[in-house]
Design a protein around this motif. Structure first.
Motif, PDB file in Angstrom:
ATOM      1  N   ARG A   1       0.818  -1.185   0.000  1.00 49.71           N
ATOM      2  CA  ARG A   1       0.000   0.000   0.000  1.00 49.71           C
ATOM      3  C   ARG A   1       0.867   1.255   0.000  1.00 49.71           C
ATOM      4  O   ARG A   1       0.555   2.236  -0.634  1.00 49.71           O
ATOM      5  N   TRP A   2       1.962   1.206   0.737  1.00 40.63           N
ATOM      6  CA  TRP A   2       2.848   2.361   0.776  1.00 40.63           C
ATOM      7  C   TRP A   2       3.420   2.630  -0.609  1.00 40.63           C
ATOM      8  O   TRP A   2       3.511   3.764  -1.052  1.00 40.63           O
ATOM      9  N   GLU A   3       3.780   1.532  -1.302  1.00 41.16           N
ATOM     10  CA  GLU A   3       4.344   1.743  -2.628  1.00 41.16           C
ATOM     11  C   GLU A   3       3.309   2.274  -3.614  1.00 41.16           C
ATOM     12  O   GLU A   3       3.625   3.090  -4.474  1.00 41.16           O
ATOM     13  N   SER A   4       2.068   1.812  -3.458  1.00 39.21           N
ATOM     14  CA  SER A   4       1.017   2.380  -4.319  1.00 39.21           C
ATOM     15  C   SER A   4       0.889   3.869  -4.062  1.00 39.21           C
ATOM     16  O   SER A   4       0.734   4.669  -4.992  1.00 39.21           O
ATOM     17  N   ALA A   5       0.977   4.239  -2.778  1.00 42.38           N
ATOM     18  CA  ALA A   5       0.895   5.656  -2.439  1.00 42.38           C
ATOM     19  C   ALA A   5       2.041   6.416  -3.104  1.00 42.38           C
ATOM     20  O   ALA A   5       1.846   7.518  -3.624  1.00 42.38           O
ATOM     21  N   LEU A   6       3.219   5.799  -3.114  1.00 41.98           N
ATOM     22  CA  LEU A   6       4.362   6.458  -3.739  1.00 41.98           C
ATOM     23  C   LEU A   6       4.121   6.675  -5.233  1.00 41.98           C
ATOM     24  O   LEU A   6       4.481   7.721  -5.782  1.00 41.98           O
ATOM     25  N   VAL A   7       3.516   5.678  -5.864  1.00 42.11           N
ATOM     26  CA  VAL A   7       3.225   5.826  -7.292  1.00 42.11           C
ATOM     27  C   VAL A   7       2.298   7.020  -7.515  1.00 42.11           C
ATOM     28  O   VAL A   7       2.507   7.838  -8.420  1.00 42.11           O
ATOM     29  N   LEU A   8       1.285   7.132  -6.663  1.00 47.63           N
ATOM     30  CA  LEU A   8       0.364   8.265  -6.775  1.00 47.63           C
ATOM     31  C   LEU A   8       1.103   9.587  -6.580  1.00 47.63           C
ATOM     32  O   LEU A   8       0.905  10.547  -7.327  1.00 47.63           O
ATOM     33  N   VAL A   9       1.972   9.617  -5.582  1.00 50.50           N
ATOM     34  CA  VAL A   9       2.752  10.834  -5.331  1.00 50.50           C
ATOM     35  C   VAL A   9       3.575  11.167  -6.570  1.00 50.50           C
ATOM     36  O   VAL A   9       3.654  12.324  -7.003  1.00 50.50           O
ATOM     37  N   LEU A  10       4.179  10.127  -7.155  1.00 50.19           N
ATOM     38  CA  LEU A  10       5.011  10.348  -8.340  1.00 50.19           C
ATOM     39  C   LEU A  10       4.192  10.967  -9.470  1.00 50.19           C
ATOM     40  O   LEU A  10       4.611  11.943 -10.106  1.00 50.19           O
ATOM     41  N   ILE A  11       3.005  10.401  -9.685  1.00 52.05           N
ATOM     42  CA  ILE A  11       2.147  10.941 -10.748  1.00 52.05           C
ATOM     43  C   ILE A  11       1.815  12.399 -10.448  1.00 52.05           C
ATOM     44  O   ILE A  11       1.890  13.272 -11.334  1.00 52.05           O
ATOM     45  N   ALA A  12       1.490  12.678  -9.181  1.00 50.22           N
ATOM     46  CA  ALA A  12       1.167  14.052  -8.804  1.00 50.22           C
ATOM     47  C   ALA A  12       2.343  14.980  -9.087  1.00 50.22           C
ATOM     48  O   ALA A  12       2.171  16.092  -9.610  1.00 50.22           O
ATOM     49  N   VAL A  13       3.536  14.500  -8.748  1.00 45.39           N
ATOM     50  CA  VAL A  13       4.735  15.320  -8.968  1.00 45.39           C
ATOM     51  C   VAL A  13       4.911  15.611 -10.463  1.00 45.39           C
ATOM     52  O   VAL A  13       5.204  16.740 -10.866  1.00 45.39           O
ATOM     53  N   LEU A  14       4.705  14.576 -11.271  1.00 46.90           N
ATOM     54  CA  LEU A  14       4.886  14.756 -12.714  1.00 46.90           C
ATOM     55  C   LEU A  14       3.867  15.757 -13.257  1.00 46.90           C
ATOM     56  O   LEU A  14       4.190  16.631 -14.066  1.00 46.90           O
ATOM     57  N   ILE A  15       2.614  15.637 -12.792  1.00 51.81           N
ATOM     58  CA  ILE A  15       1.585  16.585 -13.250  1.00 51.81           C
ATOM     59  C   ILE A  15       1.931  17.994 -12.799  1.00 51.81           C
ATOM     60  O   ILE A  15       1.894  18.958 -13.569  1.00 51.81           O
ATOM     61  N   PHE A  16       2.333  18.096 -11.513  1.00 47.78           N
ATOM     62  CA  PHE A  16       2.707  19.391 -10.960  1.00 47.78           C
ATOM     63  C   PHE A  16       3.854  19.993 -11.770  1.00 47.78           C
ATOM     64  O   PHE A  16       3.786  21.146 -12.204  1.00 47.78           O
ATOM     65  N   GLY A  17       4.876  19.194 -12.023  1.00 47.87           N
ATOM     66  CA  GLY A  17       6.049  19.694 -12.738  1.00 47.87           C
ATOM     67  C   GLY A  17       5.704  20.189 -14.127  1.00 47.87           C
ATOM     68  O   GLY A  17       6.112  21.281 -14.543  1.00 47.87           O
ATOM     69  N   SER A  18       4.897  19.389 -14.835  1.00 52.98           N
ATOM     70  CA  SER A  18       4.611  19.772 -16.216  1.00 52.98           C
ATOM     71  C   SER A  18       3.669  20.969 -16.277  1.00 52.98           C
ATOM     72  O   SER A  18       3.671  21.729 -17.245  1.00 52.98           O
ATOM     73  N   SER A  19       2.857  21.152 -15.211  1.00 48.59           N
ATOM     74  CA  SER A  19       1.970  22.308 -15.228  1.00 48.59           C
ATOM     75  C   SER A  19       2.742  23.589 -14.940  1.00 48.59           C
ATOM     76  O   SER A  19       2.321  24.675 -15.300  1.00 48.59           O
ATOM     77  N   LYS A  20       3.869  23.460 -14.261  1.00 43.38           N
ATOM     78  CA  LYS A  20       4.623  24.649 -13.891  1.00 43.38           C
ATOM     79  C   LYS A  20       5.688  25.005 -14.924  1.00 43.38           C
ATOM     80  O   LYS A  20       6.149  26.139 -14.979  1.00 43.38           O
ATOM     81  N   SER A  21       6.108  24.013 -15.697  1.00 39.54           N
ATOM     82  CA  SER A  21       7.183  24.302 -16.647  1.00 39.54           C
ATOM     83  C   SER A  21       6.968  23.475 -17.896  1.00 39.54           C
ATOM     84  O   SER A  21       6.792  22.262 -17.830  1.00 39.54           O
ATOM     85  N   SER A  22       6.953  24.161 -19.015  1.00 37.02           N
ATOM     86  CA  SER A  22       6.670  23.458 -20.265  1.00 37.02           C
ATOM     87  C   SER A  22       7.832  22.532 -20.649  1.00 37.02           C
ATOM     88  O   SER A  22       7.653  21.588 -21.404  1.00 37.02           O
ATOM     89  N   THR A  23       9.011  22.788 -20.079  1.00 37.43           N
ATOM     90  CA  THR A  23      10.163  21.958 -20.439  1.00 37.43           C
ATOM     91  C   THR A  23      10.339  20.783 -19.482  1.00 37.43           C
ATOM     92  O   THR A  23      11.335  20.073 -19.530  1.00 37.43           O
ATOM     93  N   PHE A  24       9.356  20.598 -18.550  1.00 37.77           N
ATOM     94  CA  PHE A  24       9.569  19.575 -17.516  1.00 37.77           C
ATOM     95  C   PHE A  24       9.542  18.160 -18.074  1.00 37.77           C
ATOM     96  O   PHE A  24      10.446  17.365 -17.834  1.00 37.77           O
ATOM     97  N   LEU A  25       8.497  17.855 -18.841  1.00 38.09           N
ATOM     98  CA  LEU A  25       8.385  16.482 -19.334  1.00 38.09           C
ATOM     99  C   LEU A  25       9.148  16.317 -20.633  1.00 38.09           C
ATOM    100  O   LEU A  25       8.582  16.003 -21.677  1.00 38.09           O
ATOM    101  N   THR A  26      10.461  16.545 -20.553  1.00 39.07           N
ATOM    102  CA  THR A  26      11.281  16.384 -21.754  1.00 39.07           C
ATOM    103  C   THR A  26      12.426  15.445 -21.438  1.00 39.07           C
ATOM    104  O   THR A  26      12.790  15.266 -20.274  1.00 39.07           O
ATOM    105  N   PRO A  27      13.029  14.845 -22.475  1.00 41.19           N
ATOM    106  CA  PRO A  27      14.175  13.950 -22.261  1.00 41.19           C
ATOM    107  C   PRO A  27      15.307  14.633 -21.497  1.00 41.19           C
ATOM    108  O   PRO A  27      15.999  14.005 -20.704  1.00 41.19           O
ATOM    109  N   THR A  28      15.504  15.934 -21.736  1.00 42.17           N
ATOM    110  CA  THR A  28      16.594  16.636 -21.068  1.00 42.17           C
ATOM    111  C   THR A  28      16.380  16.620 -19.557  1.00 42.17           C
ATOM    112  O   THR A  28      17.315  16.362 -18.790  1.00 42.17           O
ATOM    113  N   THR A  29      15.170  16.888 -19.139  1.00 42.55           N
ATOM    114  CA  THR A  29      14.864  16.848 -17.709  1.00 42.55           C
ATOM    115  C   THR A  29      15.192  15.474 -17.155  1.00 42.55           C
ATOM    116  O   THR A  29      15.810  15.327 -16.104  1.00 42.55           O
ATOM    117  N   PHE A  30      14.778  14.466 -17.894  1.00 43.24           N
ATOM    118  CA  PHE A  30      15.012  13.088 -17.487  1.00 43.24           C
ATOM    119  C   PHE A  30      16.509  12.836 -17.305  1.00 43.24           C
ATOM    120  O   PHE A  30      16.955  12.301 -16.300  1.00 43.24           O
TER     121      PHE A  30
END
Lengths: 344, 343, 520
Positions: free
Chosen positions: A30-59
């Protein structure tokens, strides 16, 4: 008052309680599922704040920034699993870099210098191991001592940063991704090691022994598990792997300095704990730590791209850490608070 | 069989107690040895200015060590002290900057209040949610550092914005003794006395020595542990104000890394990392010893780079020594018992 | 049970007036469950001022739970507690102490880092002006208590390193100094020698003369007959009966405790011992035990008896290799075992079922399958990877063979009852097919039904040719199961008794060092 001695013998009065038992991995999953959710939230948050977030360079940069910390988190995971701690990891990273840098500066070949650095990692880990496993000293005190000691020795060996140029064929690990991918070398090494650690921890006799030592050290010893040897071995492994992280760190920066990675030890500890590993030992998964690494890394990257100062990013790390211990305990805590309120 | 009844007062056992209590004396002797050796190499080491430096240099860590001792004695740990120092120093400094005529005493009160608030939060989370204090205070360390970063926002408080009188606390002396050292000495004396002579102080030792037994003896475990964190936080807040007085400037790095130095000093000073034993005097002396070695290296013209290595080795030696001592005591007791049993 | 009438019993003089009086403490129909385990179904006891009252029952009968309710440690789920006629609820150990209840626990609860005097007065140290602790007075008070007990303990020494007996004396001093109205003693004599026990009885007498009630828990019935006036018996978490001691015989008590006749309990069948399996020669561990030599043969059960703290478990640990031995030789079927290596002992065919199954025998949070597999991981793995299927199979095999009741193999063993946990430890070791089984307290804290089952299992094992070294504190178990009895006193073997020679008297004499003392 009747004499009950003549009553037929009662069978066991203890109810079989299997139905209420929850396997411990259940909570972990259950904790790991929660982490996955947090990760998704972080990714959404990041991409909403910066257009360059979800790019290979960021990765790539995330991998580059987190690589060494992530690698050091793996042996620490195993050490925390057996209920101990190693705070000397970042100092070992610095010491290994200093040894390698010093030898290279004095004319050694880079490969020989790296070999000696790994050896120093083994020796330093063995020092921790002897003091914790054989002398039975508290690991937190021992590794605060070696934290200072390793950093000090690094200072003595290499007072000033190195200037001799490391071959670019090696320093490219800090500049470009693996050809044809966007994966930083250190990140790739981390994922490979994580896979190996996952097999060791979750499928082998050694891994099972670690769990047993963490949950009930005495039972482990009484079951013929070589508790002392395993403790010692884990510290040696931690030393070598952190020395290896030190090599990567040096190559990434094209220069060694004794202060490399200063203060990272607490970050590594925070990641391991955030990954759901119990500080008391016995509970934790490699998957949790991997997820924690990715979350912390992407969050830092997102905040950096938003031009938030590095110090402020600490709030997030701290908050995540606090949540990670408070959430699993909250039910119990609320019950206690209510009881206290009721009693006045 | 009656041997037990006519047993003479057990001399070996009493001596063991004395030996343990003599820990402070032992550290004192080591400090003296380091001091004399350094003075032989460099006579300037013994002059009054140098000695004053020895004391001021150790004062902050000693002060933090007092609070940390209270916490560690209860089998907990407070990793947030360094970050509290940084936050408190900066907030007090920036308050002076904006209100230059604020009474300096209020500066100290403000620092203590900040620390007390953080200590209270640490204590509450640790005792109510029963989360290991290592994790709680590690998280607190990060969060406070972050908050500090937001408040500081890249600025530095410089000497110009701090009242002169406030700064004087950092360098003035009374009969040749730095005010800073006097303040810390008073805190050590008061807290040390309380830990020795009041029930609440003894409760802390009981909790660390055997938590279950402490609960059975009716010790209010949660309240005492909370108090320990509160005191530790408050002293860290005070240390922050003193940090500002001493350095007359502070930026976002103030107090960085103090947490582990403090724990090292406390452990060198004979406080058991798993609780139950140790004194605040020992912890303060541990801080003085570490600082004396530091300054001695400088005075002896040995590269200051040796400092960390020696501090680390000393810490390892201290815990190894403690372990050896307790094993020896255990063995002595065992054979003493064997002897009186087999009369 | 119409009011309490003190009567002559044993050597005790009646110390209370012979007319009915109001009870000092009443606990009526207390229940307590932990999760799904009902530890106490009906806990009832009535204590009168000036009496010594024995609480008897087998391990797992609910005595300790009852004691912990009186101590304020556990809050009962239901039931009534009255002290001095006032119904009350205990909120914790402090409130129990405040109403005058003082407990001496079976396991000493000392602070190793604090002085003996401070251990006695923790939380209620005598104060001088300004609420300072008056150390001089604390010291003097402690000395006075020790003088009353007639022991010479230095109040200033640290509690760390005290022998078990001395720790128990500190506990008794603590209770004594409280001047309690109700003194509960949970097996206080387990670690004491004869003289110390005598002195304890004297203290009990003094307290009763002062109008206190003593609740005395002991497994030694002769002590109960020597010191108590009334007896309450419990079984399986339930109140069974209360009676005046002179209305009871030993057989009555045992029958009430176990709920059946004793002789059906221990099914040990006669076997003919075969060749020597375990050979121990001059085993020493400095300051713990010395000069231990004995043999265990195929097909026999050898019991290691003695008082708690005599060094029985320590001998077992040194044989198995958990602790290093200072000197001496251990052989299995003629092969010498290396020192301090449980792995070597296991490889040679030895198995150890330890005394504390929660800390030493099992990993409570792991499932039944993983626990049973824990000692056999090497054999269950291929290229270092554990084969889950074999793990489940081996666990199932042994769980079935031992008639272990469980719902799912994966469920943590903490959800099993004590008896089934003990079977799990047994299964874990039997899965290795050992030639020598050392079993430390085989039936401690498990219910009566399972107890007999464990004995049957052990009997079956020796019949198949296993050698068993059994450590037990329960004399009936020793007498019923053992082919030979070795008795340990303060780290030395004081007697080796054949089945015919062994009886309660001969074992207790040797365990108290009386025979050895005469010989020396």
């Amino acid at each position: 008052m009747s004499d009950t001695a003549t009553r037929p013998p009662t069978t066991t009065s203890y109810a079989e309680t299997g139905s209420t038992g929850r396997p411990s991995w259940h909570a972990l999953l259950r904790w790991e599922s929660a982490l996955v959710l947090v990760l998704i939230a972080v990714l959404i948050f990041g991409s909403s704040k910066s257009s360059t977030f979800l790019t290979p360079t960021t990765f790539f940069f995330t991998g580059l920034n987190m690589g060494e910390v992530a690698i050091m988190a793996l042996p620490l995971l195993l050490i925390v699993m057996i209920g101990e701690i190693d705070l000397s990891v970042a100092s070992m990273l610095g010491l290994s870099g200093a040894v390698m840098g010093h030898l290279f500066q004095s004319g050694w070949s880079i490969w020989a210098a790296m070999g000696v650095a790994l050896l120093v990692g083994a020796v330093g880990g063995a020092l921790n191991g002897v003091l914790v496993a054989n002398a039975g000293l508290p690991s937190i005190a021992v590794t605060i001592g070696t934290l200072t000691l390793f950093r000090g020795v690094a200072e003595i060996i290499l007072p000033t940063p190195t200037t001799r140029l490391i071959p670019t064929s090696l320093t490219k690990v800090g500049v470009v991704p693996i050809q044809g991918t966007q994966l930083a070398y250190s990140a790739a090494i981390f994922f490979l090691m994580a896979a190996i650690f996952a097999v060791v921890l979750h499928a082998t006799a050694l891994g099972r022994s670690l769990v047993a030592i963490g949950l009930q050290p005495e039972s482990a010893q009484f079951s013929g598990i070589r508790v002392r040897r395993i403790r010692f071995g884990l510290y040696v492994a931690s030393g070598v792997i952190c020395a290896f992280a030190g090599i990567l760190f040096t190559l990434k920066n094209s220069s060694a300095s004794y202060g490399a990675g200063s203060g990272l030890e607490l970050t590594v500890v925070a990641i391991v704990l955030f990954g759901g590993v119990s500080i008391f030992g016995g509970r934790g998964t490699v998957l949790g730590v991997v997820l924690a690494v990715i979350i912390v890394g992407s969050l830092q990257q997102a905040l950096t791209q938003m031009h938030v100062q590095p110090e402020v990013q600490n709030i997030v790390t701290g908050a995540l850490l606090l949540i990670s211990v408070l959430v699993p305990n909250s039910g119990e805590a609320l019950r206690r608070i209510r009881e206290r309120v009721r009693r006045g | 069989m009656t041997a037990q009844l006519e047993l003479p007062p057990q001399p070996t056992l009493s001596r063991v107690g004395t030996l343990l209590r003599a820990r402070e004396l032992g550290i004192g002797i080591v400090i003296a040895i380091v001091f004399v050796t350094a003075t032989l190499k460099n006579h300037a080491f013994a002059n009054s200015h140098s000695v004053q430096q020895l004391l001021t240099g150790a004062a902050l860590i000693a002060l933090l060590g007092v609070g940390e001792t209270l916490v560690i004695v209860t089998r907990n740990v407070d990793l947030s002290v360094g970050s509290v120092v940084g936050l408190s120093a900066y907030v007090v400094g920036s308050t002076f900057k904006h209100h230059p005529h604020m009474p300096i005493l209020l500066g100290f009160v403000l620092g203590i209040a900040i620390g007390a608030a953080i200590g209270a939060i640490n204590g509450l989370i640790t005792t109510v949610a029963r989360v290991p204090s290592l994790v709680v205070t590690l998280a607190a360390l990060y969060i406070i550092r972050g908050v500090d970063g937001v408040i500081v926002n890249g600025k530095t408080i410089d000497p110009g914005s701090i009242p002169k009188v406030f700064q004087e606390v950092g360098y003035r002396t009374l009969f040749g003794v730095p005010w800073l050292a006097i303040i810390v000495a008073v805190v050590v004396a008061v807290v040390g006395y309380a830990m020795r002579s009041f029930r609440a102080g003894r409760d802390l030792y009981a909790i660390g020595s055997n938590p279950d037994a402490a609960a059975l003896a009716g010790v209010p475990t949660g309240r005492r542990v909370f108090t320990a964190f509160l005191v530790s936080g408050s002293l860290a807040g005070l240390a922050g104000a003193l940090f500002l007085a001493l350095h007359a400037q502070v930026d976002v790095t103030g107090g960085n890394g103090y947490e582990l130095t403090v724990i090292a000093a406390v452990v060198v000073g004979g406080v058991a990392i798993f609780g139950g034993s140790g004194t605040v005097l020992g912890a303060a002396l541990g801080a003085v010893l570490l600082n004396t070695i530091n300054q001695a290296l400088v005075a002896s013209k040995v590269s200051a780079f040796w400092n960390d290595a020696i501090a680390g080795a000393l810490l390892l030696a201290a815990i190894a020594f403690d372990r050896w001592l307790s094993l020896r005591i255990a063995r002595n007791l065992r054979s003493a018992e064997g002897a009186h049993r087999n009369v | 049970m119409k009011g309490f009438i003190a009567v002559k019993s044993g050597r005790e003089e009646p110390v209370v007036a012979e007319q009915p009086q109001a009870p000092l403490l009443v606990l009526a129909k207390a229940t307590k469950s932990f999760g799904a385990v009902q530890a106490l179904t009906e806990g009832s006891i009535t204590l009168y001022a000036g009496e010594a009252h024995a609480l008897l029952g087998e391990n797992g009968a609910g005595k300790s739970t009852l004691v912990k309710i009186l101590a304020g440690v556990h809050r009962p789920d239901s039931g009534v507690l009255e002290v001095g006629g006032q119904p009350l609820t205990l909120h914790g150990p402090a409130s129990s102490r405040a109403v005058g209840i003082s407990i001496i626990y079976q396991e000493p609860t000392l602070f190793p880092d604090l002085s003996v005097a401070e251990n006695i007065y923790m939380g209620r140290q005598p104060l001088a002006a300004g609420r300072r602790i008056d150390r001089a007075r604390m010291r003097k008070d402690a000395e006075a208590v020790f003088a009353q007990l007639g022991v010479a303990l230095d109040p200033d020494r640290l509690a760390r390193g005290l022998s078990v007996a001395d720790q128990q004396i500190v506990e008794i001093a603590k209770a004594l100094s409280l001047e309690a109205k109700v003194l509960v003693m949970d097996e206080p004599t387990a670690a004491l020698t004869g003289v110390e026990v005598e002195r304890l009885f004297e203290v009990m007498r003094t307290l009763r003369n002062q109008g206190a009630a003593v609740l005395f828990i002991s497994h030694r019935l002769e002590e109960v007959f020597a010191s108590c006036q009334r007896v309450t018996i419990m079984r399986d978490g339930r109140y069974v009966r209360t009676a005046a001691i002179e209305d009871l015989t030993v057989d009555d008590i045992i029958r009430s405790m176990v709920g059946r006749d004793l002789d059906t309990l221990f099914p040990k069948t006669e076997t003919v011992p075969g060749e020597v399996i375990l050979q121990v020669e001059n085993l020493n561990r400095e300051g713990v035990f010395s000069d231990i030599s004995f043999e265990v043969r195929r097909g026999e059960i050898v019991a290691l008896a003695g008082l708690v703290g005599a060094g029985r478990s320590e001998v077992a640990r040194a044989i198995f290799g958990i602790d290093r031995r200072s000197s001496g030789v251990v052989r299995i079927s003629g092969t010498e075992l290396s020192n301090g290596s449980p792995q070597a002992s296991m490889a040679a065919g030895m198995a150890l079922v330890p005394e504390d199954r929660r800390q030493q025998g099992l990993v409570m949070e792991l499932g039944l399958d993983q626990n049973i597999a824990l000692a056999s991981l090497g054999r269950l793995s291929k290229f270092g990877i554990i084969r889950r299927a074999s793990e489940g199979a081996i666990a199932l095999t042994w769980a079935e063979r031992l008639q272990l009741k469980f719902s799912r193999l994966k469920n943590p063993v903490s959800t099993l009852s004590g008896g089934n946990q003990q079977k799990a430890v047994l299964g874990k070791w039997l899965a290795r097919r050992p030639t020598l089984l050392i079993i430390d307290e085989p039936t401690r804290g498990i219910d009566v039904g399972t107890k007999a089952e464990v004995h049957r299992i052990l009997d079956g094992l020796v019949a198949e040719g296993m050698a068993i070294l059994m450590i037990s504190s329960e004399l009936p178990e020793v007498l019923g199961m053992a082919d030979r009895v070795l008795v340990l006193h303060e780290g030395r073997l004081t007697a080796e008794l054949s089945r015919d020679e062994a009886d309660e008297n001969s074992i207790m004499r040797a365990a108290s060092g009386l025979d050895a003392g005469a010989a020396a």
